[in-house]
Scaffold this motif. Structure first.
Motif, PDB file in Angstrom:
ATOM      1  N   ARG A  37      -2.025 -39.554  19.223  1.00 52.85           N
ATOM      2  CA  ARG A  37      -1.809 -38.230  18.623  1.00 52.85           C
ATOM      3  C   ARG A  37      -3.150 -37.548  18.316  1.00 52.85           C
ATOM      4  O   ARG A  37      -3.316 -36.351  18.546  1.00 52.85           O
ATOM      5  N   THR A  38      -4.114 -38.296  17.801  1.00 54.22           N
ATOM      6  CA  THR A  38      -5.438 -37.745  17.494  1.00 54.22           C
ATOM      7  C   THR A  38      -6.131 -37.282  18.774  1.00 54.22           C
ATOM      8  O   THR A  38      -6.719 -36.198  18.812  1.00 54.22           O
ATOM      9  N   THR A  39      -6.034 -38.077  19.819  1.00 57.52           N
ATOM     10  CA  THR A  39      -6.662 -37.718  21.093  1.00 57.52           C
ATOM     11  C   THR A  39      -6.011 -36.478  21.681  1.00 57.52           C
ATOM     12  O   THR A  39      -6.706 -35.598  22.202  1.00 57.52           O
ATOM     13  N   TYR A  40      -4.680 -36.380  21.596  1.00 60.35           N
ATOM     14  CA  TYR A  40      -3.997 -35.176  22.082  1.00 60.35           C
ATOM     15  C   TYR A  40      -4.489 -33.932  21.354  1.00 60.35           C
ATOM     16  O   TYR A  40      -4.700 -32.884  21.957  1.00 60.35           O
ATOM     17  N   LYS A  41      -4.662 -34.037  20.027  1.00 61.58           N
ATOM     18  CA  LYS A  41      -5.119 -32.888  19.245  1.00 61.58           C
ATOM     19  C   LYS A  41      -6.539 -32.503  19.650  1.00 61.58           C
ATOM     20  O   LYS A  41      -6.846 -31.312  19.794  1.00 61.58           O
ATOM     21  N   ARG A  42      -7.409 -33.487  19.858  1.00 55.21           N
ATOM     22  CA  ARG A  42      -8.776 -33.208  20.301  1.00 55.21           C
ATOM     23  C   ARG A  42      -8.762 -32.538  21.678  1.00 55.21           C
ATOM     24  O   ARG A  42      -9.517 -31.600  21.925  1.00 55.21           O
ATOM     25  N   LEU A  43      -7.902 -33.022  22.567  1.00 56.72           N
ATOM     26  CA  LEU A  43      -7.791 -32.444  23.906  1.00 56.72           C
ATOM     27  C   LEU A  43      -7.292 -31.006  23.841  1.00 56.72           C
ATOM     28  O   LEU A  43      -7.806 -30.113  24.529  1.00 56.72           O
ATOM     29  N   GLU A  44      -6.306 -30.761  22.967  1.00 53.34           N
ATOM     30  CA  GLU A  44      -5.784 -29.406  22.795  1.00 53.34           C
ATOM     31  C   GLU A  44      -6.885 -28.467  22.278  1.00 53.34           C
ATOM     32  O   GLU A  44      -7.049 -27.359  22.795  1.00 53.34           O
ATOM     33  N   ASN A  45      -7.636 -28.911  21.289  1.00 52.06           N
ATOM     34  CA  ASN A  45      -8.721 -28.093  20.739  1.00 52.06           C
ATOM     35  C   ASN A  45      -9.780 -27.802  21.796  1.00 52.06           C
ATOM     36  O   ASN A  45     -10.243 -26.662  21.930  1.00 52.06           O
ATOM     37  N   PHE A  46     -10.169 -28.816  22.553  1.00 51.84           N
ATOM     38  CA  PHE A  46     -11.158 -28.634  23.615  1.00 51.84           C
ATOM     39  C   PHE A  46     -10.647 -27.643  24.664  1.00 51.84           C
ATOM     40  O   PHE A  46     -11.354 -26.716  25.060  1.00 51.84           O
ATOM     41  N   SER A  47      -9.396 -27.824  25.085  1.00 49.48           N
ATOM     42  CA  SER A  47      -8.812 -26.940  26.105  1.00 49.48           C
ATOM     43  C   SER A  47      -8.793 -25.496  25.635  1.00 49.48           C
ATOM     44  O   SER A  47      -9.123 -24.578  26.397  1.00 49.48           O
ATOM     45  N   GLU A  48      -8.400 -25.272  24.390  1.00 53.28           N
ATOM     46  CA  GLU A  48      -8.360 -23.910  23.852  1.00 53.28           C
ATOM     47  C   GLU A  48      -9.749 -23.280  23.848  1.00 53.28           C
ATOM     48  O   GLU A  48      -9.902 -22.101  24.159  1.00 53.28           O
ATOM     49  N   LYS A  49     -10.763 -24.069  23.535  1.00 55.37           N
ATOM     50  CA  LYS A  49     -12.137 -23.553  23.521  1.00 55.37           C
ATOM     51  C   LYS A  49     -12.615 -23.216  24.933  1.00 55.37           C
ATOM     52  O   LYS A  49     -13.298 -22.209  25.133  1.00 55.37           O
ATOM     53  N   VAL A  50     -12.252 -24.039  25.920  1.00 53.38           N
ATOM     54  CA  VAL A  50     -12.641 -23.747  27.308  1.00 53.38           C
ATOM     55  C   VAL A  50     -11.928 -22.491  27.791  1.00 53.38           C
ATOM     56  O   VAL A  50     -12.540 -21.585  28.357  1.00 53.38           O
ATOM     57  N   ILE A  51     -10.630 -22.405  27.567  1.00 48.17           N
ATOM     58  CA  ILE A  51      -9.842 -21.267  28.044  1.00 48.17           C
ATOM     59  C   ILE A  51     -10.303 -19.969  27.381  1.00 48.17           C
ATOM     60  O   ILE A  51     -10.429 -18.930  28.042  1.00 48.17           O
ATOM     61  N   SER A  52     -10.590 -20.005  26.091  1.00 43.90           N
ATOM     62  CA  SER A  52     -10.997 -18.786  25.374  1.00 43.90           C
ATOM     63  C   SER A  52     -12.432 -18.370  25.699  1.00 43.90           C
ATOM     64  O   SER A  52     -12.817 -17.233  25.438  1.00 43.90           O
ATOM     65  N   GLY A  53     -13.218 -19.284  26.252  1.00 42.00           N
ATOM     66  CA  GLY A  53     -14.612 -18.983  26.550  1.00 42.00           C
ATOM     67  C   GLY A  53     -15.554 -19.365  25.428  1.00 42.00           C
ATOM     68  O   GLY A  53     -16.771 -19.206  25.540  1.00 42.00           O
ATOM     69  N   GLU A  54     -15.009 -19.897  24.318  1.00 45.58           N
ATOM     70  CA  GLU A  54     -15.863 -20.336  23.206  1.00 45.58           C
ATOM     71  C   GLU A  54     -16.760 -21.499  23.650  1.00 45.58           C
ATOM     72  O   GLU A  54     -17.919 -21.585  23.271  1.00 45.58           O
ATOM     73  N   TRP A  55     -16.209 -22.419  24.452  1.00 47.15           N
ATOM     74  CA  TRP A  55     -16.984 -23.542  24.981  1.00 47.15           C
ATOM     75  C   TRP A  55     -17.660 -23.055  26.256  1.00 47.15           C
ATOM     76  O   TRP A  55     -16.999 -22.640  27.188  1.00 47.15           O
ATOM     77  N   SER A  60     -20.567 -23.329  29.553  1.00 44.93           N
ATOM     78  CA  SER A  60     -21.147 -24.286  30.493  1.00 44.93           C
ATOM     79  C   SER A  60     -22.586 -24.563  30.094  1.00 44.93           C
ATOM     80  O   SER A  60     -23.111 -23.937  29.172  1.00 44.93           O
ATOM     81  N   TYR A  61     -23.242 -25.452  30.810  1.00 46.99           N
ATOM     82  CA  TYR A  61     -24.634 -25.778  30.471  1.00 46.99           C
ATOM     83  C   TYR A  61     -25.564 -24.579  30.675  1.00 46.99           C
ATOM     84  O   TYR A  61     -26.653 -24.527  30.120  1.00 46.99           O
ATOM     85  N   THR A  62     -25.105 -23.572  31.431  1.00 43.44           N
ATOM     86  CA  THR A  62     -25.916 -22.363  31.645  1.00 43.44           C
ATOM     87  C   THR A  62     -25.695 -21.327  30.553  1.00 43.44           C
ATOM     88  O   THR A  62     -26.341 -20.289  30.552  1.00 43.44           O
ATOM     89  N   GLY A  63     -24.730 -21.606  29.655  1.00 44.65           N
ATOM     90  CA  GLY A  63     -24.418 -20.651  28.599  1.00 44.65           C
ATOM     91  C   GLY A  63     -23.336 -19.658  29.000  1.00 44.65           C
ATOM     92  O   GLY A  63     -22.995 -18.776  28.224  1.00 44.65           O
ATOM     93  N   LYS A  64     -22.790 -19.792  30.209  1.00 37.79           N
ATOM     94  CA  LYS A  64     -21.744 -18.875  30.678  1.00 37.79           C
ATOM     95  C   LYS A  64     -20.360 -19.483  30.427  1.00 37.79           C
ATOM     96  O   LYS A  64     -20.210 -20.692  30.256  1.00 37.79           O
ATOM     97  N   LYS A  65     -19.349 -18.608  30.445  1.00 38.64           N
ATOM     98  CA  LYS A  65     -17.976 -19.083  30.315  1.00 38.64           C
ATOM     99  C   LYS A  65     -17.622 -19.966  31.514  1.00 38.64           C
ATOM    100  O   LYS A  65     -18.053 -19.707  32.637  1.00 38.64           O
ATOM    101  N   ILE A  66     -16.809 -20.965  31.269  1.00 37.76           N
ATOM    102  CA  ILE A  66     -16.358 -21.861  32.336  1.00 37.76           C
ATOM    103  C   ILE A  66     -15.280 -21.146  33.139  1.00 37.76           C
ATOM    104  O   ILE A  66     -14.338 -20.570  32.567  1.00 37.76           O
ATOM    105  N   THR A  67     -15.430 -21.139  34.456  1.00 34.53           N
ATOM    106  CA  THR A  67     -14.477 -20.456  35.339  1.00 34.53           C
ATOM    107  C   THR A  67     -13.748 -21.423  36.266  1.00 34.53           C
ATOM    108  O   THR A  67     -12.697 -21.090  36.800  1.00 34.53           O
ATOM    109  N   ASP A  68     -14.332 -22.611  36.476  1.00 35.20           N
ATOM    110  CA  ASP A  68     -13.768 -23.568  37.433  1.00 35.20           C
ATOM    111  C   ASP A  68     -13.734 -24.961  36.810  1.00 35.20           C
ATOM    112  O   ASP A  68     -14.617 -25.322  36.035  1.00 35.20           O
ATOM    113  N   VAL A  69     -12.714 -25.716  37.192  1.00 34.75           N
ATOM    114  CA  VAL A  69     -12.582 -27.106  36.767  1.00 34.75           C
ATOM    115  C   VAL A  69     -12.443 -27.945  38.027  1.00 34.75           C
ATOM    116  O   VAL A  69     -11.663 -27.617  38.916  1.00 34.75           O
TER     117      VAL A  69
END
Length: 189
Positions: free
Chosen positions: A115-133, A135-144
């Motif tokens: 359950r803890t891992t699922y919550k961490r995964l959900e938080n990470f996913s939301e940050k990637v999708i929103s653009g808060e997280w 890439s290493y270049t400082g740009k929004k992630i567009t590809d996985v």
């Protein structure tokens, strides 16, 4: 244990040889639908229109008993070590479990950790999708890029395809071999 080497399988084959040329309509009676269908967890299963009779179903149960299916399923769902190649539990059932019933592996309930891992995964996913997280270049992630072979390739592909109606802006790529040409092609886009 190979099911085709069991006594029950021999009986199944013999019975099938007796009924294989019967017309499907010869199996129908007034209780056919009731006896060869059921509801489970909101899903309706209807196998009344298959070349089955009461004897064949009883032989399938005999096969399951001879293969010790019920105790093996219990070991799978309880977290016992059944993957003898890797000497570990097979825990995909725990990952899909919707309730908090304990699954004990090596003396520890693994459900809270899942359950803890699922919550961490959900938080990470939301940050990637929103653009808060970023890439290493400082740009929004567009590809996985999913890197995996066998089930680690096919499982994610199937999931992405099944959930395609919920697609977002991310482009998904798959790399399923060690040939650098495949990675080169993905990196071009």
């Amino acid at each position: 244990m190979n099911p085709t080497k069991t006594k029950a399988w021999t009986k199944i084959q013999q019975h099938f040889n007796k009924i294989e040329n019967n017309q499907i309509t010869s199996f129908f009676d007034q209780n056919r639908l009731q006896n060869f269908s059921f509801n489970f967890d909101g899903i309706y299963f209807d196998f009344s229109k298959h070349r089955l009779d009461d004897k064949m179903l009883a032989l399938f149960v005999e096969l399951a008993d001879e293969m010790q299916l019920k105790p093996k399923m219990n070991r799978l769902f309880s977290g016992d070590t059944i993957n003898h190649t890797e000497q570990r539990a097979v825990l995909h059932t725990a990952l899909r479990q919707q309730n908090d019933t304990a699954i004990i592996v090596n003396g520890k309930n693994i459900i809270p950790e899942i359950r803890t891992t699922y919550k961490r995964l959900e938080n990470f996913s939301e940050k990637v999708i929103s653009g808060e997280w970023k890439s290493y270049t400082g740009k929004k992630i567009t590809d996985v890029v999913n890197i995996g072979i066998g089930g680690s390739d096919l499982g994610p592909k199937m999931m992405v395809q099944a959930l395609s109606n919920y697609r977002n802006h991310l482009k998904i790529h798959y790399l399923s071999n060690i040939d650098p040409f495949g990675l080169d092609e993905i990196m071009k886009s």
